[in-house]
Design a protein around this motif. Structure first.
Motif, short mmCIF file in Angstrom:
data_model
loop_
_atom_site.label_atom_id
_atom_site.label_comp_id
_atom_site.label_asym_id
_atom_site.label_seq_id
_atom_site.Cartn_x
_atom_site.Cartn_y
_atom_site.Cartn_z
N GLU A 135 0.83 -1.20 0.00
CA GLU A 135 0.00 0.00 0.00
C GLU A 135 0.87 1.25 0.00
OE1 GLU A 135 -3.22 2.23 -0.44
OE2 GLU A 135 -3.27 0.03 -0.39
N VAL A 136 1.95 1.23 0.76
CA VAL A 136 2.89 2.36 0.74
C VAL A 136 3.44 2.56 -0.67
CG1 VAL A 136 5.15 3.16 1.55
CG2 VAL A 136 3.52 2.17 3.17
N ARG A 141 13.37 7.54 -10.16
CA ARG A 141 13.72 6.66 -9.04
C ARG A 141 13.98 7.47 -7.78
NH1 ARG A 141 17.94 2.62 -12.22
NH2 ARG A 141 16.37 1.15 -13.01
N GLN A 142 14.67 8.58 -7.92
CA GLN A 142 14.95 9.42 -6.77
C GLN A 142 13.66 9.99 -6.18
OE1 GLN A 142 17.63 10.03 -4.98
NE2 GLN A 142 16.47 11.40 -3.63
N ARG A 143 12.78 10.46 -7.05
CA ARG A 143 11.52 11.03 -6.58
C ARG A 143 10.65 9.94 -5.95
NH1 ARG A 143 9.15 14.52 -3.72
NH2 ARG A 143 7.04 15.08 -4.36
N PHE A 144 10.67 8.76 -6.52
CA PHE A 144 9.90 7.64 -5.96
C PHE A 144 10.37 7.32 -4.55
CE2 PHE A 144 9.52 2.91 -5.54
CZ PHE A 144 8.15 2.89 -5.33
N VAL A 181 8.02 7.50 -1.19
CA VAL A 181 7.88 6.38 -0.25
C VAL A 181 8.24 6.86 1.16
CG1 VAL A 181 8.86 4.17 0.46
CG2 VAL A 181 8.24 4.55 -1.93
N GLY A 182 9.31 7.64 1.26
CA GLY A 182 9.70 8.18 2.56
C GLY A 182 8.63 9.07 3.16
N GLU A 183 7.98 9.87 2.32
CA GLU A 183 6.92 10.75 2.81
C GLU A 183 5.72 9.94 3.30
OE1 GLU A 183 5.89 13.65 -0.10
OE2 GLU A 183 7.93 14.45 -0.26
N GLU A 184 5.37 8.89 2.57
CA GLU A 184 4.26 8.04 3.00
C GLU A 184 4.56 7.40 4.36
OE1 GLU A 184 1.25 7.62 1.69
OE2 GLU A 184 1.71 9.08 0.13
N LEU A 185 5.77 6.89 4.51
CA LEU A 185 6.13 6.27 5.79
C LEU A 185 6.24 7.30 6.91
CD1 LEU A 185 8.86 3.69 4.67
CD2 LEU A 185 6.54 3.20 5.48
N GLU A 242 12.09 5.87 14.21
CA GLU A 242 10.98 5.03 13.77
C GLU A 242 10.92 4.98 12.25
OE1 GLU A 242 7.35 6.35 15.46
OE2 GLU A 242 7.78 5.57 17.47
N LEU A 243 11.19 6.10 11.59
CA LEU A 243 11.19 6.12 10.13
C LEU A 243 12.24 5.18 9.57
CD1 LEU A 243 10.27 7.19 7.40
CD2 LEU A 243 11.84 9.13 7.71
N ALA A 244 13.45 5.21 10.13
CA ALA A 244 14.51 4.32 9.67
C ALA A 244 14.11 2.86 9.85
CB ALA A 244 15.81 4.62 10.41
N ALA A 245 13.47 2.56 10.97
CA ALA A 245 13.03 1.19 11.22
C ALA A 245 11.95 0.76 10.24
CB ALA A 245 12.52 1.06 12.65
N GLU A 246 11.03 1.66 9.92
CA GLU A 246 9.96 1.35 8.97
C GLU A 246 10.51 1.18 7.56
OE1 GLU A 246 6.10 1.05 9.79
OE2 GLU A 246 7.74 0.16 10.93
#
Length: 245
Positions: free
Chosen positions: A146-147, A206-209, A213-217, A226-230
């Motif tokens: 989903e992410v 690829r960079q923007r993707f 993904v980082g923004e969604e997480l 927590e972000l690094a772990a996710e």
């Protein structure tokens, strides 16, 4: 000058999950709105978990709808316990609590919610989780997917807005791997472009993707740790799926 640590704290202070956590102890409309938005995003992993528990599609959809609606009601009327940890784990923990209780009474009562039921749940479940060995695995896979799906949808939307949709559609299959020999040249002819232009465009996509993904997480956590772990968890899940393919 604002330190990098301060900027990081400010960033995570306004994520949807941070809003939920900080306001959960009050009858806050903001907390309910933030949780509604997160729950609407993550119907699919909840549904996949319930389906892998053995429930038929129609029942699994009713359970998912009632669980998410009940969760939001708890926040709206102040009954929710203060959340701990990241959203992915909290959602699964609460789902297990719900399923261990009198969920049949809740479903039969027809509890309503503001959530819109996605129309492709069963199609996605059959495609993604046919070989899932447990409800937990189905949930973790589906959360990761989903992410990814949300990030791809946003990437596609950005390409459309900038007038590069045709190029995006041609390059999107290669976001996860390099094009085959001669593929840039074939695409260049079809798009009336140059191979080098397409190679640069793919690198930027690829960079923007990765950023998306980082923004969604980020919206599901409250700290950089927590972000690094996710991110690590998502990479591990996707690696597991690729090795099984």
């Amino acid at each position: 000058m604002i330190s990098s640590d301060r900027r990081s704290q400010d960033c995570f202070a306004t994520t949807r999950w941070s809003v939920v956590m900080h306001l959960a102890s009050t009858e806050s409309h903001d907390a309910g709105t933030a949780l509604t938005e997160l729950s609407q995003r993550y119907w699919y992993p909840v549904y996949a978990y319930v389906r892998r528990c053995g429930h038929e599609p129609a029942i699994a959809q009713d359970i998912t709808r009632c669980f998410l609606g009940n969760l939001m009601d708890q926040f709206r009327d102040g009954r929710a316990h203060a959340p701990k940890g990241h959203f992915r784990r909290y959602l699964l923990d609460q789902l297990n609590v719900f399923l261990s209780g009198d969920w049949r009474d809740v479903v039969e009562s027809g509890t309503s919610s503001d959530l819109v039921v996605p129309g492709d749940l069963e199609t996605r479940y059959g495609r993604d989780n046919a070989d899932a060995t447990s409800p937990e695995q189905a949930y973790q896979r589906s959360f990761a997917l989903e992410v990814i799906a949300r990030a791809l949808k946003r990437l596609r939307s950005e390409a459309r807005q900038t007038g590069h949709l045709a190029m995006y559609e041609a390059l999107e299959p290669n976001l996860a791997h390099d094009p085959a020999a001669g593929e840039y040249e074939q695409l260049a002819v079809r798009l009336q472009s140059r191979p080098l232009t397409l190679a640069v465009a793919l690198k930027r996509l690829r960079q923007r993707f990765r950023e998306l993904v980082g923004e969604e997480l980020t919206d599901t956590v409250t700290s950089a740790e927590e972000l690094a772990a996710e991110q690590a968890a998502l990479h591990a899940i996707m690696h597991e799926m690729r090795t099984r393919a």
